[in-house]
Design a protein around this motif. Structure first.
Motif, short mmCIF file in Angstrom:
data_model
loop_
_atom_site.label_atom_id
_atom_site.label_comp_id
_atom_site.label_asym_id
_atom_site.label_seq_id
_atom_site.Cartn_x
_atom_site.Cartn_y
_atom_site.Cartn_z
N ASP A 172 0.83 -1.21 0.00
CA ASP A 172 0.00 0.00 0.00
C ASP A 172 0.87 1.25 0.00
OD1 ASP A 172 -2.22 -1.59 0.01
OD2 ASP A 172 -2.67 -1.29 2.14
N ASP A 173 1.90 1.26 0.84
CA ASP A 173 2.81 2.42 0.89
C ASP A 173 3.50 2.63 -0.44
OD1 ASP A 173 2.15 2.87 3.52
OD2 ASP A 173 3.93 1.88 4.33
N ARG A 174 3.95 1.55 -1.07
CA ARG A 174 4.63 1.65 -2.35
C ARG A 174 3.70 2.21 -3.43
NH1 ARG A 174 4.98 -1.49 -6.64
NH2 ARG A 174 3.87 -3.19 -5.65
N ILE A 175 2.46 1.75 -3.44
CA ILE A 175 1.50 2.25 -4.43
C ILE A 175 1.19 3.72 -4.18
CG2 ILE A 175 -0.92 2.07 -5.18
CD1 ILE A 175 -0.58 -1.01 -4.75
N THR A 176 1.05 4.10 -2.90
CA THR A 176 0.80 5.51 -2.57
C THR A 176 1.96 6.39 -3.03
OG1 THR A 176 -0.55 4.87 -0.68
CG2 THR A 176 0.32 7.12 -0.68
N GLN A 177 3.18 5.92 -2.82
CA GLN A 177 4.35 6.69 -3.26
C GLN A 177 4.36 6.83 -4.78
OE1 GLN A 177 7.73 4.68 -1.60
NE2 GLN A 177 7.44 5.56 0.43
N LEU A 178 4.01 5.76 -5.48
CA LEU A 178 3.97 5.84 -6.94
C LEU A 178 2.91 6.83 -7.41
CD1 LEU A 178 4.35 2.09 -7.96
CD2 LEU A 178 5.96 3.93 -8.42
N LEU A 179 1.75 6.79 -6.79
CA LEU A 179 0.67 7.69 -7.20
C LEU A 179 0.99 9.15 -6.90
CD1 LEU A 179 -2.46 5.60 -6.20
CD2 LEU A 179 -1.60 6.06 -8.50
N ASN A 180 1.85 9.40 -5.92
CA ASN A 180 2.21 10.77 -5.55
C ASN A 180 3.39 11.32 -6.34
OD1 ASN A 180 0.16 11.19 -3.70
ND2 ASN A 180 1.31 10.19 -2.07
N ARG A 181 3.97 10.53 -7.24
CA ARG A 181 5.06 11.03 -8.06
C ARG A 181 4.53 12.10 -9.01
NH1 ARG A 181 7.81 5.86 -10.59
NH2 ARG A 181 7.77 7.30 -12.32
N ARG B 181 1.08 12.11 -11.25
CA ARG B 181 0.07 13.13 -10.97
C ARG B 181 -0.27 13.93 -12.22
NH1 ARG B 181 1.94 16.48 -6.21
NH2 ARG B 181 2.59 14.65 -5.10
N ARG B 182 0.75 14.25 -12.99
CA ARG B 182 0.55 15.00 -14.23
C ARG B 182 -0.31 14.18 -15.20
NH1 ARG B 182 5.65 15.73 -15.59
NH2 ARG B 182 5.66 13.85 -16.85
N ASP B 183 -0.01 12.88 -15.31
CA ASP B 183 -0.78 12.01 -16.21
C ASP B 183 -2.23 11.87 -15.75
OD1 ASP B 183 1.43 11.66 -17.76
OD2 ASP B 183 1.93 9.67 -16.98
N THR B 184 -2.45 11.72 -14.45
CA THR B 184 -3.82 11.57 -13.97
C THR B 184 -4.58 12.88 -14.09
OG1 THR B 184 -3.13 11.97 -11.68
CG2 THR B 184 -3.32 9.67 -12.40
N ALA B 185 -3.91 14.02 -13.90
CA ALA B 185 -4.57 15.32 -14.07
C ALA B 185 -4.95 15.52 -15.54
CB ALA B 185 -3.66 16.44 -13.61
N HIS B 186 -4.07 15.10 -16.45
CA HIS B 186 -4.36 15.20 -17.88
C HIS B 186 -5.56 14.33 -18.25
CE1 HIS B 186 -3.64 15.87 -22.10
NE2 HIS B 186 -3.59 14.57 -22.31
#
Length: 138
Positions: A113-122, A126-131
């Motif tokens: 879970d921590d690893r996935i959270t860290q990946l999502l916060n890169r 973040r730029r890709d998900t905002a796009h």
């Protein structure tokens, strides 16, 4: 058409969940009594958050984590060495046709879970998900 009680592919059945919970409780009780004669387990508190049963109920995979996470691999190895004793202790009062073999696996779900959270916060993610979110708005 009547609903079926069959689990979806990859999902455990109610029986697997029920038996897994019974095994989890018994294994937790056995570990809390502290009768295991392995030096790697002396003074170590081990939690058993989940037990996963195979569909035929012949193998119980116990997810375990020592308190504080210290020497986790050594603790898992010691528990696997003691699995015959634990299985024998499980057999007392067990009323099932087959007693499951017990194996112990380190519970890494929180680390995952921590690893996935860290990946999502890169920033690049973040730029890709905002796009992607702005494309959905159009």
């Amino acid at each position: 058409m009547a609903p079926t009680n069959r689990p979806q592919a990859g999902m455990p059945s109610q029986r697997q969940l029920r038996v897994g919970e019974l095994v989890r409780k018994e294994v937790s009780d056995i570990l809390s009594r502290g009768h295991l004669a392995d030096p790697a387990l002396e003074g170590v508190i081990v939690s058993v958050p989940e037990v996963r049963m195979t569909p035929d109920l012949r193998l119980a995979s116990c997810l375990v984590m020592p308190l504080g996470g210290q020497n986790a691999d050594k603790v898992v190895d010691a528990l696997n060495r003691s699995s015959r004793f634990i299985r024998r202790e499980l057999s007392r009062g067990w009323t099932m046709k087959y007693l499951p073999d017990v194996r112990f696996v380190l519970d890494t779900r929180f680390d995952d879970d921590d690893r996935i959270t860290q990946l999502l916060n890169r920033d690049d993610v973040r730029r890709d998900t905002a796009h992607t979110d702005s494309d959905d708005d159009e």
